[in-house]
Design an enzyme around this catalytic site. Structure first.
Site, mmCIF file in Angstrom:
data_model
loop_
_atom_site.group_PDB
_atom_site.id
_atom_site.type_symbol
_atom_site.label_atom_id
_atom_site.label_comp_id
_atom_site.label_asym_id
_atom_site.label_seq_id
_atom_site.Cartn_x
_atom_site.Cartn_y
_atom_site.Cartn_z
ATOM 1 C CB SER A 267 -5.134 1.289 -2.691
ATOM 2 O OG SER A 267 -5.564 1.082 -1.373
ATOM 3 C CD GLU B 170 -2.734 1.358 0.193
ATOM 4 O OE1 GLU B 170 -2.512 2.259 -0.643
ATOM 5 O OE2 GLU B 170 -3.679 0.569 0.101
ATOM 6 C CG ASP C 33 -0.959 4.907 -1.122
ATOM 7 O OD1 ASP C 33 -1.714 4.481 -2.009
ATOM 8 O OD2 ASP C 33 -1.195 4.782 0.087
#
Length: 529
Positions: free
Chosen positions: A451, A250, A254
């Site tokens: 995400s 994650e 990002d």
């Protein structure tokens, strides 16, 4: 011996909390264990609610106009002293006082019972509370909420890794993994703008990044590595080798997506514990950061609305409204398990993910994006029909915002469902089959999920801001007011987000609860802004 006078207490509205369904009591909590909590305070008298639109307030202006009253902070400090609690940190702008004390002292101060629980679903032991929080009557009007008494995991990351067995090979229908710049090109991001002068804030509730991975990744793309700063909030840290390392994917997704599509921007990553206190602390730290001054905040973590207390939803939304008044855009992933917003196949209800359902954010849904040599050949709702699909639906907590009055938001797809805030607002590439090539833990892999959409849009907003006199700020209402002739958004009309026995919502012409208003055409969006 004289008895101490009884102090009248008041329960805080909307603070009710229940134990998770699968949680069992597990041992005892030592009464001498030290715990930190955050008290959120009301705005100073006469401040009202901050308004978005017009010239954004500076952080100093916002603190002076809408921060906490120093007199109220003084009342909380007296309360702390009376109950044997230490003051750890105070912020007028964030309207918060962080206190620390023993479990025994906190139980007495806030009228709660704290117990140790073990949850098979959460795969860990945690400190939990049930029922409401109460405070002495003389400070009840000052306190909006209290966070941190309960430290159960509050949110989960919304990403999916493509099977290593599939590698990076394209499918027969042309679907294939892409780098962030390739996706940005399909979405026509303005080629002459790069986010220079902007800072993108990214919130993380676990995991971490390695500088050598970022160096190798951006070198492979032929892009200068952006400045990336790790900011610690409430004891959270950049920890790629720690107990939360499963979230490394994650964190890297990002940073690498946002950094690759807005290579001129700085990136600040706010690491906090995965609790309601940690999540809110990371958000308020980013929004009120007058050192790095982020103009956009990207959030790729969340959980079903029902898993949050009403005080948490209200306070988190209030913090996002603060950001809107200061010209800060907050992008939030809409979830990865379709209309039910859970990987539990027994779930029968449609739910929306929070904080995507906050009316003061830009909620990001997901698509399956297939390109060809000249542009987009197809884009449909992301739904792998295996329990993984874009989140989206209708809030059962937040009412329909004014900007969605003419969007055609339906009733929530549950018996007796009402019309509330519709999710998402926009969308972008999320299917792991067409996902982003990312470097994590020394190796490249393909990652999708909503995400990926939040940092993609955060990067686009940083790019747009770098070409404007003032930041786009609370972009959401502006997108709903756009004319179709502007061609700033690509309407997605094929697919649905039904999962298991929950039928979900279908894509259609105009707004829908799968892909919102559509995916971006960056150049045209820059033109209308």
């Amino acid at each position: 011996m004289k008895k101490k006078p009884t102090v009248a207490r008041v329960s805080l509205p909307d603070s009710e909390k229940a134990a998770p369904k699968d949680a069992k009591l597990s041992g005892k909590i030592s009464p001498t264990e030290r715990v930190a909590v955050t008290i959120r305070l009301r705005r100073k008298a006469g401040a009202g609610s901050p308004k978005a639109g017009g010239k954004p307030l500076t952080r100093d202006e916002f603190r002076a106009a809408y921060g906490a009253d120093p007199a109220d902070i003084g009342k909380i400090e007296k309360f702390a002293s009376d109950h044997g609690l230490d003051v750890v940190q105070t912020s007028v702008a964030q309207r918060s006082v962080r206190l620390s004390g023993t479990v025994e002292a906190l139980k007495a101060a806030f009228g709660v019972q704290l117990r140790s629980y073990k949850s098979s679903a959460m795969k860990q032991q945690f400190r939990g509370r049930t029922g409401t929080i109460s405070v002495p009557k003389d400070i009840a009007s000052v306190v909006e909420a209290v966070f941190g008494l309960d430290n159960r995991p509050q949110a989960r990351p919304h990403f999916r890794v493509r099977s290593k067995a599939k590698g990076f090979k394209p499918r027969a229908d042309g679907a294939k993994p892409m780098t962030p710049p390739q996706v940005a090109k399909l979405y026509n991001f303005p080629p002459k703008l790069n986010g220079s002068g902007q800072c993108i804030a990214i919130l993380e509730l676990g995991g971490g990044f390695r500088a050598k991975d970022l160096t190798a990744y951006f070198k492979g793309l032929g892009i200068k590595k952006p400045k990336v700063t790790a900011v610690s909030v409430n004891g959270g840290h950049n920890d790629p080798d720690g107990p939360t390392k499963d979230a490394n994917g994650e964190v890297m997704l990002d940073i690498e997506v946002a950094g690759a599509v807005a290579p001129g921007a700085d990136i600040a990553v706010y690491f906090a514990p995965n609790t309601d206190e940690g999540f809110l602390g990371a958000l308020t730290a980013a929004i009120h950061d007058n050192v790095r001054n982020p103009s956009v905040v990207s959030i790729s973590w969340g959980g079903s609305e029902a898993d949050w207390t009403d005080q948490a939803k209200s306070d988190f939304d209030s913090a996002c409204a603060d950001g809107a008044a200061m010209g800060i855009t907050v992008t939030v992933s809409a979830g990865d398990h379709g209309a039910p917003d859970t990987d539990d196949p027994a779930e029968k209800r449609a739910k929306v993910d929070f904080p995507a359902s906050s009316p003061n954010v830009l909620a990001c849904g997901g698509t399956r994006l297939v390109g060809n040599g000249t542009g987009i050949s197809s884009e449909t709702v992301w739904n792998n029909h295996d329990g993984w699909a874009t989140g989206g639906g209708v809030s059962e907590f937040f009412p329909l915002p004014t900007y969605q009055k003419n969007a055609g938001v339906p009733k929530a797809a549950n018996p007796g469902g009402k019309v509330g805030r519709g999710v998402p607002d926009i969308c972008g590439n999320a299917d792991s089959e067409t996902g982003f090539i990312i470097r994590v833990d020394g190796a490249n892999q393909v990652i999708g999920g909503t995400s990926a959409v939040s940092p993609l849009w955060a990067g686009l907003i940083a790019v747009l801001n770098s070409g404007l006199d003032r930041p786009v700020g609370f972009l959401t209402p502006k997108l709903y007011s756009l004319k179709a002739s502007a061609n700033a958004l690509r309407d997605i009309t094929d697919g649905d987000n039904g999962v298991n026995t929950v039928k979900g919502y279908k894509a259609q012409v105009g707004w829908d609860a799968c892909t919102g208003l559509g995916s971006p055409h960056g150049v045209n969006l820059a033109a209308v802004l």
